[in-house]
Design an enzyme around this catalytic site. Structure first.
Site, PDB file in Angstrom:
ATOM      1  N   TYR A 180     136.764 -39.626  68.857  1.00 54.17           N
ATOM      2  CA  TYR A 180     137.343 -38.886  69.988  1.00 54.17           C
ATOM      3  C   TYR A 180     137.828 -37.512  69.535  1.00 54.17           C
ATOM      4  CZ  TYR A 180     140.251 -37.811  74.056  1.00 54.17           C
ATOM      5  OH  TYR A 180     140.819 -37.209  75.163  1.00 54.17           O
ATOM      6  N   LYS A 192     136.423 -33.707  70.685  1.00 53.88           N
ATOM      7  CA  LYS A 192     137.177 -32.648  71.366  1.00 53.88           C
ATOM      8  C   LYS A 192     137.193 -31.367  70.519  1.00 53.88           C
ATOM      9  CE  LYS A 192     138.224 -35.027  75.115  1.00 53.88           C
ATOM     10  NZ  LYS A 192     137.575 -34.705  76.415  1.00 53.88           N
TER      11      LYS A 192
END
Ligand code: NAP
Length: 240
Positions: A165, A169
């Site tokens: 994750y 990002k």
């Protein structure tokens, strides 16, 4: 004709609330969802509030679906003024995955949606954004993608060590920087935002509600003169 906003992953969570807040200002909101069955309830709820909400079938991890959505919106509306790249997944929280145990499959799936998906949407919607008088792209990122926060032992996010994750990002932020420079020639602003830690399926024990999380996105989406190439949360700049 009213302002047209496409929000991906708008059938629930932060995306739905962004659609609600933008729609309540009179903006026509296109409710992106993987299939129309998933957006039916959201569109119905927004219409009940008097919002001009329309369903748009768009699975960001499927380029054919993204292209079909761009074609349909081009036929129906001819342009897009605001693109909120909100669709995103985070599977490591539920699985409690440590970086060393991360499967390549999870890493690829996370990038498929959070990075390649966001890029596919930008790529295929730039022609429609170019037809707007004040085009803008808002990439929904996270402070978890900040290399500064990840590497600073004193930062409150330092211990949230989700390799897939967080890296997705960070990569999304790199796309924001590259595209903001390139699309300046087309007058399209491109920014990354962090909504904070918000209570949704992605952050069930979070302190903030979706109304607060949506705020920074709505501010950028409706600002008269948006910046470009920035990474911000409700308090201002976030370190890359
Ligand atoms: P959420 O409630 O799980 O909503 C995510 C949305 O993305 C859902 O509508 C989901 O659709 C959609 N989506 C996932 N994969 C998709 C795909 N391939 N194509 C189209 N739509 C897809 O999560 P959320 O908390 O609102 O998250 C929204 C964004 O904020 C994400 O980018 C997330 O990373 C970011 N964010 C959240 C927090 C937080 O604390 N919640 C913090 C920082 C950043 P389905 O219903 O079909 O799954």
């Amino acid at each position: 004709m009213s302002t047209i906003a496409l929000i991906t992953g708008a059938n629930k969570g932060i995306g739905f609330e962004v659609a609600r807040q933008l729609g309540s200002t009179g903006i026509t909101v296109l409710i992106g969802a993987r299939d129309n069955g998933r957006s039916d309830a959201a569109v119905a709820a927004l219409k009940k509030e008097g919002i001009d909400a329309r369903p748009v079938e768009i699975d960001v991890s499927n380029e054919a679906s993204v292209m079909a959505a761009a074609k349909k919106i081009s036929e129906d509306f001819g342009r897009v003024d605001i693109l909120v790249n909100n669709a995103g997944i985070m599977t490591e929280m539920a699985a409690g995955t440590r970086p060393k145990d991360l499967s390549l499959e999870t890493l690829k799936q996370t990038f498929d949606t959070n990075v390649f998906g966001a890029f596919a949407v930008i790529k295929h919607f730039v022609p429609l954004l170019k037809k707007s008088r004040s085009p803008r792209i808002i990439n929904v990122s996270s402070t978890l993608g900040s290399l500064t926060a990840m590497s600073d032992r004193g930062h409150p996010m330092h211990g949230v060590n989700f390799a897939a994750y967080n890296a997705s990002k960070t990569a999304l932020n790199a796309l924001t920087v590259a595209l903001s420079k390139d699309l300046a020639a087309e007058r399209i602003s491109v920014n990354s935002i962090c909504p904070g830690w918000v209570k949704t399926d992605d952050g069930e024990s979070a302190p903030r509600d979706v109304t607060q999380g949506a705020g920074v996105i709505v501010t950028l989406a409706t600002s008269g003169n948006p910046p470009t190439g920035t990474f911000v949360d409700e308090n201002g700049s976030v370190a890359w």
